[in-house]
Design a protein around this motif. Structure first.
Motif, PDB file in Angstrom:
ATOM      1  N   HIS A  86      10.933  -2.451   4.991  1.00 54.25           N
ATOM      2  CA  HIS A  86       9.649  -2.015   5.536  1.00 54.25           C
ATOM      3  C   HIS A  86       9.465  -0.513   5.364  1.00 54.25           C
ATOM      4  CE1 HIS A  86       7.308  -0.459   9.160  1.00 54.25           C
ATOM      5  NE2 HIS A  86       6.412  -1.013   8.363  1.00 54.25           N
ATOM      6  N   SER A  87       8.289  -0.150   4.894  1.00 55.79           N
ATOM      7  CA  SER A  87       7.904   1.257   4.805  1.00 55.79           C
ATOM      8  C   SER A  87       6.588   1.420   5.540  1.00 55.79           C
ATOM      9  CB  SER A  87       7.735   1.674   3.338  1.00 55.79           C
ATOM     10  OG  SER A  87       7.216   2.988   3.250  1.00 55.79           O
ATOM     11  N   GLY A  88       6.466   2.495   6.319  1.00 55.32           N
ATOM     12  CA  GLY A  88       5.214   2.750   7.027  1.00 55.32           C
ATOM     13  C   GLY A  88       4.085   3.068   6.069  1.00 55.32           C
ATOM     14  N   ARG A  89       2.932   3.317   6.611  1.00 49.59           N
ATOM     15  CA  ARG A  89       1.747   3.575   5.796  1.00 49.59           C
ATOM     16  C   ARG A  89       1.933   4.846   4.969  1.00 49.59           C
ATOM     17  NH1 ARG A  89      -4.293   4.729   8.106  1.00 49.59           N
ATOM     18  NH2 ARG A  89      -5.440   4.293   6.187  1.00 49.59           N
ATOM     19  N   ILE A  90       1.684   4.737   3.662  1.00 46.50           N
ATOM     20  CA  ILE A  90       1.810   5.881   2.759  1.00 46.50           C
ATOM     21  C   ILE A  90       0.585   5.925   1.856  1.00 46.50           C
ATOM     22  CG2 ILE A  90       4.330   5.982   2.763  1.00 46.50           C
ATOM     23  CD1 ILE A  90       4.380   4.297   0.242  1.00 46.50           C
ATOM     24  N   ASP A  91       0.339   7.080   1.226  1.00 49.38           N
ATOM     25  CA  ASP A  91      -0.837   7.180   0.360  1.00 49.38           C
ATOM     26  C   ASP A  91      -0.610   6.384  -0.924  1.00 49.38           C
ATOM     27  OD1 ASP A  91       0.208   8.875  -1.862  1.00 49.38           O
ATOM     28  OD2 ASP A  91       0.355  10.409  -0.312  1.00 49.38           O
ATOM     29  N   HIS A  92      -1.725   6.111  -1.619  1.00 48.57           N
ATOM     30  CA  HIS A  92      -1.660   5.190  -2.751  1.00 48.57           C
ATOM     31  C   HIS A  92      -0.872   5.746  -3.938  1.00 48.57           C
ATOM     32  CE1 HIS A  92      -4.641   2.768  -0.624  1.00 48.57           C
ATOM     33  NE2 HIS A  92      -4.324   1.799  -1.447  1.00 48.57           N
ATOM     34  N   SER A  93      -0.819   7.045  -4.099  1.00 51.17           N
ATOM     35  CA  SER A  93      -0.054   7.588  -5.220  1.00 51.17           C
ATOM     36  C   SER A  93       1.428   7.297  -5.048  1.00 51.17           C
ATOM     37  CB  SER A  93      -0.291   9.104  -5.336  1.00 51.17           C
ATOM     38  OG  SER A  93       0.082   9.768  -4.142  1.00 51.17           O
ATOM     39  N   LEU A  94       1.945   7.477  -3.832  1.00 48.78           N
ATOM     40  CA  LEU A  94       3.348   7.172  -3.560  1.00 48.78           C
ATOM     41  C   LEU A  94       3.583   5.660  -3.564  1.00 48.78           C
ATOM     42  CD1 LEU A  94       6.193   8.035  -2.852  1.00 48.78           C
ATOM     43  CD2 LEU A  94       5.504   8.226  -0.449  1.00 48.78           C
ATOM     44  N   LEU A  95       2.605   4.907  -3.044  1.00 46.15           N
ATOM     45  CA  LEU A  95       2.733   3.455  -3.033  1.00 46.15           C
ATOM     46  C   LEU A  95       2.780   2.899  -4.453  1.00 46.15           C
ATOM     47  CD1 LEU A  95       2.897   0.853  -1.438  1.00 46.15           C
ATOM     48  CD2 LEU A  95       0.405   0.892  -1.192  1.00 46.15           C
ATOM     49  N   THR A  96       2.021   3.506  -5.357  1.00 47.67           N
ATOM     50  CA  THR A  96       2.056   3.088  -6.764  1.00 47.67           C
ATOM     51  C   THR A  96       3.459   3.252  -7.336  1.00 47.67           C
ATOM     52  OG1 THR A  96      -0.269   3.702  -7.078  1.00 47.67           O
ATOM     53  CG2 THR A  96       1.079   3.485  -9.056  1.00 47.67           C
ATOM     54  N   VAL A  97       4.096   4.371  -7.023  1.00 45.80           N
ATOM     55  CA  VAL A  97       5.466   4.624  -7.480  1.00 45.80           C
ATOM     56  C   VAL A  97       6.417   3.567  -6.924  1.00 45.80           C
ATOM     57  CG1 VAL A  97       7.413   6.235  -7.387  1.00 45.80           C
ATOM     58  CG2 VAL A  97       5.086   7.108  -7.743  1.00 45.80           C
ATOM     59  N   TYR A 135     -12.888  -1.101  -4.840  1.00 44.52           N
ATOM     60  CA  TYR A 135     -12.068  -1.205  -6.055  1.00 44.52           C
ATOM     61  C   TYR A 135     -10.684  -0.635  -5.745  1.00 44.52           C
ATOM     62  CZ  TYR A 135     -12.155   3.757  -7.433  1.00 44.52           C
ATOM     63  OH  TYR A 135     -11.972   5.125  -7.478  1.00 44.52           O
ATOM     64  N   SER A 136      -9.702  -1.156  -6.436  1.00 46.57           N
ATOM     65  CA  SER A 136      -8.321  -0.812  -6.107  1.00 46.57           C
ATOM     66  C   SER A 136      -7.867   0.465  -6.816  1.00 46.57           C
ATOM     67  CB  SER A 136      -7.385  -1.956  -6.504  1.00 46.57           C
ATOM     68  OG  SER A 136      -6.029  -1.569  -6.329  1.00 46.57           O
ATOM     69  N   PRO A 137      -7.227   1.376  -6.080  1.00 47.35           N
ATOM     70  CA  PRO A 137      -6.648   2.552  -6.726  1.00 47.35           C
ATOM     71  C   PRO A 137      -5.471   2.221  -7.633  1.00 47.35           C
ATOM     72  CG  PRO A 137      -6.065   2.492  -4.406  1.00 47.35           C
ATOM     73  CD  PRO A 137      -7.059   1.399  -4.620  1.00 47.35           C
ATOM     74  N   PHE A 138      -5.026   0.969  -7.610  1.00 50.78           N
ATOM     75  CA  PHE A 138      -3.938   0.537  -8.498  1.00 50.78           C
ATOM     76  C   PHE A 138      -4.450   0.123  -9.875  1.00 50.78           C
ATOM     77  CE2 PHE A 138      -2.318  -0.696  -4.187  1.00 50.78           C
ATOM     78  CZ  PHE A 138      -1.314   0.249  -4.122  1.00 50.78           C
ATOM     79  N   GLU A 139      -5.742   0.139 -10.056  1.00 51.12           N
ATOM     80  CA  GLU A 139      -6.327  -0.287 -11.325  1.00 51.12           C
ATOM     81  C   GLU A 139      -5.823   0.576 -12.485  1.00 51.12           C
ATOM     82  OE1 GLU A 139     -10.725  -0.073 -13.381  1.00 51.12           O
ATOM     83  OE2 GLU A 139     -10.644  -0.682 -11.280  1.00 51.12           O
ATOM     84  N   ASN A 140      -5.410  -0.092 -13.559  1.00 48.06           N
ATOM     85  CA  ASN A 140      -5.004   0.578 -14.805  1.00 48.06           C
ATOM     86  C   ASN A 140      -3.918   1.637 -14.601  1.00 48.06           C
ATOM     87  OD1 ASN A 140      -6.706  -0.885 -16.509  1.00 48.06           O
ATOM     88  ND2 ASN A 140      -8.433   0.483 -16.114  1.00 48.06           N
ATOM     89  N   LYS A 141      -2.948   1.328 -13.766  1.00 46.48           N
ATOM     90  CA  LYS A 141      -1.842   2.267 -13.536  1.00 46.48           C
ATOM     91  C   LYS A 141      -0.647   1.976 -14.442  1.00 46.48           C
ATOM     92  CE  LYS A 141      -3.785   4.649 -10.260  1.00 46.48           C
ATOM     93  NZ  LYS A 141      -4.183   6.051 -10.470  1.00 46.48           N
ATOM     94  N   GLY A 142      -0.791   1.013 -15.327  1.00 47.85           N
ATOM     95  CA  GLY A 142       0.272   0.733 -16.282  1.00 47.85           C
ATOM     96  C   GLY A 142       1.439  -0.047 -15.710  1.00 47.85           C
ATOM     97  N   ALA A 143       1.312  -0.511 -14.466  1.00 45.55           N
ATOM     98  CA  ALA A 143       2.378  -1.288 -13.847  1.00 45.55           C
ATOM     99  C   ALA A 143       2.248  -2.752 -14.263  1.00 45.55           C
ATOM    100  CB  ALA A 143       2.307  -1.163 -12.332  1.00 45.55           C
ATOM    101  N   VAL A 144       3.358  -3.369 -14.662  1.00 44.26           N
ATOM    102  CA  VAL A 144       3.327  -4.740 -15.170  1.00 44.26           C
ATOM    103  C   VAL A 144       4.181  -5.639 -14.280  1.00 44.26           C
ATOM    104  CG1 VAL A 144       3.881  -6.253 -17.101  1.00 44.26           C
ATOM    105  CG2 VAL A 144       2.981  -3.952 -17.540  1.00 44.26           C
ATOM    106  N   ASN A 145       3.565  -6.708 -13.788  1.00 46.34           N
ATOM    107  CA  ASN A 145       4.277  -7.704 -12.990  1.00 46.34           C
ATOM    108  C   ASN A 145       4.912  -8.704 -13.957  1.00 46.34           C
ATOM    109  OD1 ASN A 145       5.150  -8.789 -10.578  1.00 46.34           O
ATOM    110  ND2 ASN A 145       3.255  -9.909 -10.163  1.00 46.34           N
ATOM    111  N   ASP A 146       6.195  -8.506 -14.244  1.00 52.52           N
ATOM    112  CA  ASP A 146       6.898  -9.243 -15.293  1.00 52.52           C
ATOM    113  C   ASP A 146       7.299 -10.634 -14.822  1.00 52.52           C
ATOM    114  OD1 ASP A 146       8.484 -10.150 -17.353  1.00 52.52           O
ATOM    115  OD2 ASP A 146       9.678  -8.318 -17.521  1.00 52.52           O
ATOM    116  N   CYS A 147       6.728 -11.665 -15.459  1.00 53.50           N
ATOM    117  CA  CYS A 147       6.983 -13.051 -15.050  1.00 53.50           C
ATOM    118  C   CYS A 147       8.436 -13.465 -15.246  1.00 53.50           C
ATOM    119  CB  CYS A 147       6.046 -14.005 -15.789  1.00 53.50           C
ATOM    120  SG  CYS A 147       6.300 -14.057 -17.578  1.00 53.50           S
TER     121      CYS A 147
END
Length: 352
Positions: free
Chosen positions: A230-241, A163-175
């Motif tokens: 390009h950004s190197g590998r980062i943890d999901h909390s920073l990637l969410t931001v 399951y994705s750690p991005f689930e329900n993070k309130g981020a909206v992909n605006d069409c």
């Protein structure tokens, strides 16, 4: 109840599968320790005995720690032979694997030692037999993350999707925003890096890459293009931001072009695909079966479909439709709630 997690998976940043297990253990007040693999300048050469399919040095180094735990959770093939020590001490042993690692390791071995290709069929048969023997003979449960792996273990494994750690993070992909390409994970030729770079050039759009790049050729191509960040590998909390920041200006389209260079890549579920779905990001992908299933379900478009590609860049309603399909599909198949219910069924028999 105390659990010993024997894992070769990354701890910094932590592998998302491992992080999901730990989060579950913490929320249920289950005591655990992480026992990662170890390296030694001399003794790590013991791993040559098994052609690096198994981490013999870490197994020998850490086998005595089994006595400290009630349940042994083994992440990945490298640590699997330690299961026999767990069985000898009457411990509960659970094996969790997310790839067909025999084929994955065989491919890596052939790249490092081309002559190994002459014996590859025998090598794969030998280590596949070893994996099945340890899994069935020494483990109480087997956990996998794909239907293909469930078949590999004769349908005797528990299917537990990532399951994705991005689930329900309130981020909206605006069409309504301008479309741009996104890539998550290791950016390599086997993962379709060249095809993604060609797609970006063809569409004349921005490309954002978050992951490791080991190829000098690919790294140079990235550096020479002002439209690629390009950004190197980062943890999901920073990637969410970072993704939230991109959503302020772009409608993101996920790229997924894993090549079928070995059996594991043919069949494995790609974390990036599931992350895209959780974020409402339509996939532009190829016909590798797990990706194809998502696109055929209305969660993206195939790279060769010129009509739908153009539609993604010109039709807001089409983008909105696909984005909504992505989230619906994610919550039907991969949600955190489904994952937790699976863990309850697996660990509920052992953890009091």
């Amino acid at each position: 109840m105390k659990i010993g997690i024997f894992t070769p998976r990354a701890l910094v940043p932590m592998h998302p599968r491992l992080a999901a297990f730990i989060e579950y253990f913490k929320e249920n007040n289950i005591s655990y320790d992480l026992i990662p693999t170890q390296k030694h300048l001399v003794y790590s050469r013991l791993n040559w005995i098994s052609l690096f399919f198994f981490d013999n040095f870490s197994i020998l180094k850490n086998r005595r720690k089994i006595a400290d735990y009630d349940l042994i959770l083994i992440n990945d093939l490298k640590y699997l032979p330690i299961a026999r020590y767990g069985k000898q001490q009457n411990k509960i042993v659970i094996y969790d694997t997310i790839d067909n690692n025999v084929f994955l390791r065989a491919y890596s071995l052939r790249k490092k030692i081309p002559l190994a290709g002459l014996f590859m069929e025998k090598i794969i048969s030998h280590f596949s037999g070893k994996e099945i023997k340890y899994a069935f003979g020494c483990c109480n449960r087997i956990i996998v993350n794909s239907k293909a792996l469930q078949e590999y273990f004769n349908k005797k494994a528990d299917l537990l999707y990532y399951y994705s750690p991005f689930e329900n993070k309130g981020a909206v992909n605006d069409c309504k925003k301008l479309p741009a390409l996104l890539y998550l994970g290791e950016f390599s030729e086997e993962k379709g890096a060249k095809e993604i770079l060609e797609l970006r050039e063809k569409l004349e759009t921005e490309l954002f890459i978050f992951g490791t790049v080991n190829s000098d050729t690919i790294r140079t191509a990235i550096l020479n293009c002002p439209h690629i960040q390009h950004s190197g590998r980062i943890d999901h909390s920073l990637l969410t931001v970072k993704i939230r920041e991109l959503f302020e200006n772009y409608f993101l389209l996920g790229t997924s072009f894993i090549k079928s260079v070995h059996q594991s890549y043919v069949t494995q579920e790609a974390n990036k695909d599931i992350d895209y779905l959780a974020l409402g990001i339509p996939i532009i992908g190829n016909h590798r079966k797990p990706t194809e299933e998502k696109i055929m379900s209305g969660c993206g478009v195939f790279v060769e479909n010129e009509t739908d590609l153009k539609k993604l860049f010109s039709d807001e309603d089409f983008r909105k439709l696909l984005s909504g399909n992505c989230k619906d599909y994610y919550f039907r198949h991969y949600s955190k709630n489904i994952f937790r219910q699976g863990l309850d069924k697996i660990f509920g028999n052992y953890v009091k």
